[in-house]
Design an enzyme around this catalytic site. Structure first.
Site, PDB file in Angstrom:
ATOM      1  N   HIS A 195      -3.611   8.604  15.147  1.00 25.15           N
ATOM      2  CA  HIS A 195      -3.242   8.617  13.720  1.00 25.15           C
ATOM      3  C   HIS A 195      -3.384  10.036  13.182  1.00 25.15           C
ATOM      4  O   HIS A 195      -4.219  10.798  13.666  1.00 25.15           O
ATOM      5  CB  HIS A 195      -4.171   7.673  12.925  1.00 25.15           C
ATOM      6  CG  HIS A 195      -3.606   7.269  11.598  1.00 25.15           C
ATOM      7  ND1 HIS A 195      -3.626   8.091  10.495  1.00 25.15           N
ATOM      8  CD2 HIS A 195      -2.982   6.126  11.202  1.00 25.15           C
ATOM      9  CE1 HIS A 195      -3.042   7.465   9.474  1.00 25.15           C
ATOM     10  NE2 HIS A 195      -2.637   6.269   9.871  1.00 25.15           N
ATOM     11  N   GLY A 196      -2.607  10.380  12.179  1.00 26.50           N
ATOM     12  CA  GLY A 196      -2.786  11.665  11.495  1.00 26.50           C
ATOM     13  C   GLY A 196      -4.157  11.683  10.828  1.00 26.50           C
ATOM     14  O   GLY A 196      -4.700  10.623  10.494  1.00 26.50           O
ATOM     15  N   ASP A 197      -4.705  12.859  10.598  1.00 25.07           N
ATOM     16  CA  ASP A 197      -6.070  12.915  10.031  1.00 25.07           C
ATOM     17  C   ASP A 197      -6.073  12.829   8.499  1.00 25.07           C
ATOM     18  O   ASP A 197      -7.083  13.101   7.862  1.00 25.07           O
ATOM     19  CB  ASP A 197      -6.797  14.182  10.502  1.00 25.07           C
ATOM     20  CG  ASP A 197      -6.138  15.440   9.968  1.00 25.07           C
ATOM     21  OD1 ASP A 197      -5.080  15.337   9.296  1.00 25.07           O
ATOM     22  OD2 ASP A 197      -6.665  16.536  10.229  1.00 25.07           O
ATOM     23  N   TYR A 213       0.780  -1.232   0.000  1.00 33.19           N
ATOM     24  CA  TYR A 213       0.000   0.000   0.000  1.00 33.19           C
ATOM     25  C   TYR A 213       0.814   1.285   0.000  1.00 33.19           C
ATOM     26  O   TYR A 213       0.317   2.334  -0.383  1.00 33.19           O
ATOM     27  CB  TYR A 213      -0.980  -0.030   1.183  1.00 33.19           C
ATOM     28  CG  TYR A 213      -0.694   0.908   2.313  1.00 33.19           C
ATOM     29  CD1 TYR A 213      -1.436   2.079   2.455  1.00 33.19           C
ATOM     30  CD2 TYR A 213       0.310   0.645   3.221  1.00 33.19           C
ATOM     31  CE1 TYR A 213      -1.170   2.951   3.487  1.00 33.19           C
ATOM     32  CE2 TYR A 213       0.568   1.506   4.256  1.00 33.19           C
ATOM     33  CZ  TYR A 213      -0.162   2.664   4.394  1.00 33.19           C
ATOM     34  OH  TYR A 213       0.101   3.511   5.398  1.00 33.19           O
ATOM     35  N   TYR A 269      -5.947  -3.507  11.339  1.00 35.21           N
ATOM     36  CA  TYR A 269      -5.497  -3.530  12.736  1.00 35.21           C
ATOM     37  C   TYR A 269      -6.040  -4.713  13.552  1.00 35.21           C
ATOM     38  O   TYR A 269      -5.841  -4.755  14.769  1.00 35.21           O
ATOM     39  CB  TYR A 269      -5.903  -2.219  13.423  1.00 35.21           C
ATOM     40  CG  TYR A 269      -5.051  -1.012  13.056  1.00 35.21           C
ATOM     41  CD1 TYR A 269      -4.897  -0.611  11.726  1.00 35.21           C
ATOM     42  CD2 TYR A 269      -4.418  -0.262  14.035  1.00 35.21           C
ATOM     43  CE1 TYR A 269      -4.127   0.503  11.395  1.00 35.21           C
ATOM     44  CE2 TYR A 269      -3.651   0.858  13.725  1.00 35.21           C
ATOM     45  CZ  TYR A 269      -3.511   1.237  12.400  1.00 35.21           C
ATOM     46  OH  TYR A 269      -2.761   2.342  12.077  1.00 35.21           O
ATOM     47  N   THR A 322       0.734  17.118   9.859  1.00 34.27           N
ATOM     48  CA  THR A 322       1.704  18.200   9.689  1.00 34.27           C
ATOM     49  C   THR A 322       2.268  18.148   8.279  1.00 34.27           C
ATOM     50  O   THR A 322       2.873  17.143   7.900  1.00 34.27           O
ATOM     51  CB  THR A 322       2.902  17.997  10.670  1.00 34.27           C
ATOM     52  OG1 THR A 322       2.387  17.658  11.942  1.00 34.27           O
ATOM     53  CG2 THR A 322       3.786  19.224  10.745  1.00 34.27           C
ATOM     54  N   ASP A 353       5.804  -5.043 -34.083  1.00 26.33           N
ATOM     55  CA  ASP A 353       6.648  -5.573 -33.007  1.00 26.33           C
ATOM     56  C   ASP A 353       7.677  -6.543 -33.593  1.00 26.33           C
ATOM     57  O   ASP A 353       7.614  -7.752 -33.380  1.00 26.33           O
ATOM     58  CB  ASP A 353       5.711  -6.278 -31.999  1.00 26.33           C
ATOM     59  CG  ASP A 353       6.441  -6.861 -30.803  1.00 26.33           C
ATOM     60  OD1 ASP A 353       7.590  -6.452 -30.553  1.00 26.33           O
ATOM     61  OD2 ASP A 353       5.853  -7.735 -30.140  1.00 26.33           O
TER      62      ASP A 353
HETATM   63  C1  SPV Z   1       5.442  -8.084 -25.172  1.00 25.63           C
HETATM   64  O1  SPV Z   1       4.693  -7.587 -24.335  1.00 25.63           O
HETATM   65  O2  SPV Z   1       5.965  -7.436 -26.082  1.00 25.63           O
HETATM   66  C2  SPV Z   1       5.771  -9.514 -25.099  1.00 25.63           C
HETATM   67  C3  SPV Z   1       4.796 -10.433 -24.539  1.00 25.63           C
HETATM   68  O3  SPV Z   1       6.820  -9.887 -25.574  1.00 25.63           O
HETATM   69  S1  SPV Z   1       3.876 -11.043 -25.879  1.00 25.63           S
HETATM   70  O4  SPV Z   1       3.305  -9.944 -26.587  1.00 25.63           O
HETATM   71  O5  SPV Z   1       2.869 -11.935 -25.330  1.00 25.63           O
HETATM   72  O6  SPV Z   1       4.812 -11.794 -26.745  1.00 25.63           O
HETATM   73 MG    MG Z   2       7.780  -8.489 -26.787  1.00 28.59          MG
END
Ligand code: SPV
Ligand code: MG
Length: 431
Positions: free
Chosen positions: A89-91, A43, A75, A122, A204
């Site tokens: 605790h702080g508010d 958190y 808690y 603060t 890609d």
């Molecule tokens: C990417 O996020 O570019 C990866 C994962 O290589 S995948 O697209 O599943 O190949």
């Molecule tokens: Mg990739």
């Protein structure tokens, strides 16, 4: 003598904390809870000092009588064991996800007549300065780089979300939710080749070169503190990979994942629908070994990604490669699948874990998205990467907005699904 309890999760004591202890000591004997690393990382900001050091720091404060461990952000256990007459605790926890903690405390105290004392928070220039220095420290390469290894030790499963720009980095950095009395956030960022390329309108296929990828990483590093795992595609030529390892390490990237493909890389989710060639075990092992040889720190991780299941080479091939890559020095194994059913991933993880109980396993459940984090962790997975979901949610939303503005010849009709400008600017930190 009454018992007064307050919980700290800070690495640095400032006026705000001293003010809380000063008020607390007026009510009785002061017990400070030190939140454990494990609870803290779900958190708050990541700790820059150890749990023991935090406890020592709190113990040395004037007015503190005792320091104990609080292992959950809620808690329940503390109140059951300690039965404090007062919780101070702080508010500053009345709004946002932290308000759930406040409600939990109020409900528990009301069961036996305990009292919540809230002190105005603060926030002076000195406190602000300490806050930003802490953030700065977390963002520095030497802190950020080792954080992935620390997270693997601290948490059952490290949760990683893709980021491909400063803005998406900020979303991963700052999104915290409250659910069933628990707070949660992502641990790290994945700089995906797919999303980085897509954001630039490019395929890609390693067309977006390393200089451009480094620029994206730098944009993200500039505005965040969480660790980065880079999708390093094939890693390129070994002679180039060694230089890139050094650069990434210096920037503060925690890990690079390289995949065992050769020639023109295409996205794995195409599988065998396109021509893709797997590298030989020898060549890929040599690349891993060269990278490990080149790196300067012990923090940086080179993770080997196995494409055998993607390319229908079978489970035995995937496992054989996994063991060979670990032997070559890989700091982790990523196993990928494009099936909807997670069965082959589960089988791989179980069989790998039978022989190797330590090497981190990384998975990317884009296709087999039915599986939960708990289930993955139960099969020995250490890192789960949500590789492309921010891009895939933003793209249709933007497309629909563009279409509707064309359709209505004005922007009024789309306005109710847009984030107000005031809200979007609150995401951006001011210095
Ligand atoms: C990417 O996020 O570019 C990866 C994962 O290589 S995948 O697209 O599943 O190949
Ligand atoms: Mg990739």
């Amino acid at each position: 003598m009454k018992t007064v309890y307050t919980c700290f999760c800070t690495d640095v004591i400032h006026d705000g904390h001293r003010n809380i202890i000063k008020h607390a000591s007026e009510y009785g004997r002061v017990v400070v809870g030190a939140l454990t690393d494990r609870a803290l990382i779900r958190y708050n900001k990541f700790p820059t000092i150890s749990q023991d050091e935090r406890m020592k720091l709190y113990k040395e404060m004037e007015g503190v009588d005792d320091v104990i461990i609080q292992d959950s952000i809620m808690y329940d256990d503390i109140i059951a064991d300690l039965h404090p007459d007062y919780i101070v605790h702080g508010d500053n926890w009345k709004n946002g996800p932290e308000s759930a903690i406040r409600e939990n405390v109020i409900a528990l105290l009301s069961e036996y007549g305990g009292e919540l004392v809230e002190i105005p928070y603060t926030y002076n220039d000195k406190v602000r300065k300490i806050d930003s220095q802490l953030k700065e420290r977390l963002a520095m390469p030497e802190y950020r780089r080792k954080r992935l290894r620390q997270l693997i030790e601290m948490t059952p499963i490290v949760k990683v979300m893709e980021a491909h720009s400063g803005l998406t980095g900020l979303i991963v950095e700052k999104t915290v939710i409250e659910e069933n009395g628990k707070l949660d956030q992502f641990d790290a960022m994945w700089v995906s080749s797919l999303c980085d390329s897509t954001a630039k309108g490019k395929p890609d296929i390693e067309l977006v070169d390393m200089s451009s990828r480094l620029r994206t990483i730098d944009d993200i590093l500039d505005v965040t503190t969480k660790p980065i795992i880079l999708d390093g595609d094939t890693g390129g030529l070994p002679e180039h990979f060694v230089y890139n390892v050094r650069t990434l390490e210096r920037m503060g990237v925690s890990a690079v994942i390289i995949e065992d493909k050769t020639g023109l890389k295409k996205n794995s989710l195409f599988g065998n629908e396109v021509v893709q060639t797997q590298a030989s075990i020898e060549d890929f092992s040599a690349k891993i070994a060269a990278g490990k040889q080149a790196q300067l720190t012990d923090d940086f991780m080179i993770i080997a990604r196995i494409e055998s299941l993607i390319l229908d080479q079978g489970m035995e091939d995937a496992l054989k490669r996994a063991f060979a890559y670990v032997k070559a020095g890989a700091d982790g194994i990523m196993i990928h699948s494009r099936k909807k059913d997670p069965a082959e991933i589960i089988e791989f993880c179980d069989r790998f874990r039978e022989a190797d109980s330590n090497t981190p396993i990384v998975v990317v459940p884009s296709s087999y998205n039915i599986i939960t984090e708990d289930e993955l962790a139960a099969h020995g997975v250490n890192i789960v990467i949500y590789a492309n979901q921010l891009t895939r949610s933003a793209f249709p939303a933007m497309k629909k907005t563009a279409e509707d503005i064309l359709r209505y010849h004005r922007a009024k009709e789309v306005d109710d699904r847009l984030m107000p400008i005031k809200e979007i600017i609150t995401l951006i930190d001011e210095i």
